[in-house]
Design a protein around this motif. Structure first.
Motif, short mmCIF file in Angstrom:
data_model
loop_
_atom_site.label_atom_id
_atom_site.label_comp_id
_atom_site.label_asym_id
_atom_site.label_seq_id
_atom_site.Cartn_x
_atom_site.Cartn_y
_atom_site.Cartn_z
N ALA A 41 -5.66 52.27 41.28
CA ALA A 41 -6.60 52.01 42.37
C ALA A 41 -7.87 51.37 41.82
O ALA A 41 -8.25 51.59 40.67
N PHE A 42 -8.52 50.57 42.66
CA PHE A 42 -9.79 49.96 42.29
C PHE A 42 -10.81 51.06 42.02
O PHE A 42 -10.81 52.10 42.67
N GLY A 43 -11.70 50.83 41.03
CA GLY A 43 -12.74 51.80 40.72
C GLY A 43 -12.37 52.77 39.62
O GLY A 43 -13.20 53.55 39.18
N MET A 44 -11.11 52.74 39.16
CA MET A 44 -10.70 53.63 38.07
C MET A 44 -11.35 53.21 36.76
O MET A 44 -11.62 52.02 36.54
N SER A 45 -11.55 54.17 35.85
CA SER A 45 -11.98 53.84 34.51
C SER A 45 -10.75 53.39 33.71
O SER A 45 -9.61 53.53 34.17
N ALA A 46 -10.98 52.88 32.51
CA ALA A 46 -9.86 52.43 31.67
C ALA A 46 -8.95 53.61 31.32
O ALA A 46 -7.72 53.47 31.31
#
Length: 102
Positions: free
Chosen positions: A35-40
């Motif tokens: 999902a968009f906004g996830m960290s690496a």
């Protein structure tokens, strides 16, 4: 009798191959969808593979995730999923692991 034994061996092999192919397309049972906004780190856990650095400055990197399909008989996958991060969060990705190449 020999024909029956040969047919049985072929069926067992075919069932094993089909099971491996369907298992390769499934996501791990406890994973979260990308999902968009996830960290690496969250994206890496979601995909179930490590992310490999391609380029960029800290926080604005481009990573590639390579599918882990070793051991699957019918797998011919070698393409990567490219993940673009901005300000440390996932802003875009390119590639599709959900379809097999033609």
């Amino acid at each position: 009798m020999q024909r029956f034994a040969t047919l049985l061996v072929v069926l067992v092999i075919a069932l094993g191959v089909l099971t491996d192919a369907s298992r390769a397309q499934q996501r791990p049972p406890n994973s979260v969808p990308l999902a968009f906004g996830m960290s690496a780190n969250q994206a890496s856990q979601s995909l179930g593979v490590p992310l490999n650095y391609v380029r960029g400055t800290p926080g604005n990197e481009l990573f590639v995730a390579l599918p882990n399909v070793r051991g699957s008989v019918l797998s011919r996958r070698s393409d990567g999923l490219y993940l673009q991060f901005g300000k440390g969060r996932l802003i875009a990705w390119k590639g599709d692991w959900g379809t097999l190449p033609q």
